[in-house]
Design an enzyme around this catalytic site. Structure first.
Site, PDB file in Angstrom:
ATOM      1  CG  LEU A  86      -1.946  -1.170   1.426  1.00 53.10           C
ATOM      2  CD1 LEU A  86      -2.713  -1.121   3.023  1.00 53.10           C
ATOM      3  CD2 LEU A  86      -2.818  -1.104   0.188  1.00 53.10           C
ATOM      4  CG  ASP A  87      -0.205   4.911  -2.178  1.00 52.98           C
ATOM      5  OD1 ASP A  87      -0.542   5.414  -1.218  1.00 52.98           O
ATOM      6  OD2 ASP A  87      -0.773   4.646  -3.108  1.00 52.98           O
ATOM      7  CE  LYS A  88       5.819   9.026   3.835  1.00 51.44           C
ATOM      8  NZ  LYS A  88       6.797   9.989   3.462  1.00 51.44           N
ATOM      9  CD  GLN A  89       0.144  10.447   1.870  1.00 48.40           C
ATOM     10  OE1 GLN A  89      -0.709  10.648   2.523  1.00 48.40           O
ATOM     11  NE2 GLN A  89       1.433  10.671   2.154  1.00 48.40           N
TER      12      GLN A  89
END
Length: 225
Positions: A86-89
């Site tokens: 999952l990306d940072k955001q």
């Protein structure tokens, strides 16, 4: 430690230091050291409610999802890795494991394991997105291969659930961008038949049972796999 009564097995002190004890899956439930259960043996799977602002990497700078787990687990062999990223955001359901075969089984395109995301959008949906996403005709910018059909469930004019069976780079964000919208908030709520538990706060995690792991594959596209 054994001779001073600090190790127990099946609620009985282990005082014979020459005793050989098989390392089985149930050993952490049977053995304690200083009153605390052993760490899980190899083959564990962790469900984490990933907070915003953390990355799924062993090498990136800044807060990492592995920082949430016990510090000593960073030295486990085989190492713990995330099952997909999952990306940072993006927040929500993230699985981690030290079982390489299981990791590849879950992320394999042949398994069609559905990942469901809740997206809050910058602009209202216009009603055409669902049919386009389900058609299998959408090609993302910069790619030549069409996306597999995906399912859109509209929650409100700016909120929707999107279920995909692939794991392309920033796929959900790019799908909405392809229809002229922008994802402001994104949270993964489900992987296969496994949902983010009610009441689990960001940063909390739990070890999965064999039944939990099996449920991942019970809602794969096309039936149980």
């Amino acid at each position: 430690m054994a001779k001073t009564g600090r190790i127990t097995l099946d609620a009985v002190d282990v005082v014979d230091v020459t005793r050989r004890i098989p390392v089985t899956k149930d050993l952490p439930a049977r053995m304690t050291v200083d009153g605390k259960p052993l760490d899980p043996v190899a083959g564990m799977v962790i469900l984490l409610n990933k907070p915003l602002g953390m990355t799924c990497s062993h090498k990136d700078h800044g807060p990492l999802v592995y920082d949430i787990l016990p510090e000593r687990w960073k030295r486990r062999d085989p190492a713990i890795s995330t099952i997909g990223r999952l990306d940072k955001q993006t927040s929500g359901l993230l699985l981690l494991t030290d079982d390489g075969a299981l990791l590849h089984r879950i992320i394999s395109p042949k398994r069609h394991v559905r990942k469901t995301y809740r997206a809050l959008l910058a602009r209202p949906l216009d009603g055409t997105e669902g049919n386009l996403f389900a058609s299998g005709c959408l090609t993302l910018r910069g790619e030549s291969t069409r996306l597999a059909p995906a399912e859109l469930t509209v929650i409100s004019e700016r909120e929707a659930l999107l279920s995909v069976t692939e794991g392309r780079y920033h796929q959900v964000r790019r799908m909405f961008a392809a229809v002229g919208n922008h994802v402001e908030e994104l949270k993964r709520e489900r992987v296969g038949g496994l949902s983010l538990p009610d009441g689990m706060a960001p940063g909390q995690w739990k070890l999965l049972t064999n039944e939990d792991i099996a449920s991942i594959f019970q809602e794969a596209q096309g039936g149980v796999t």
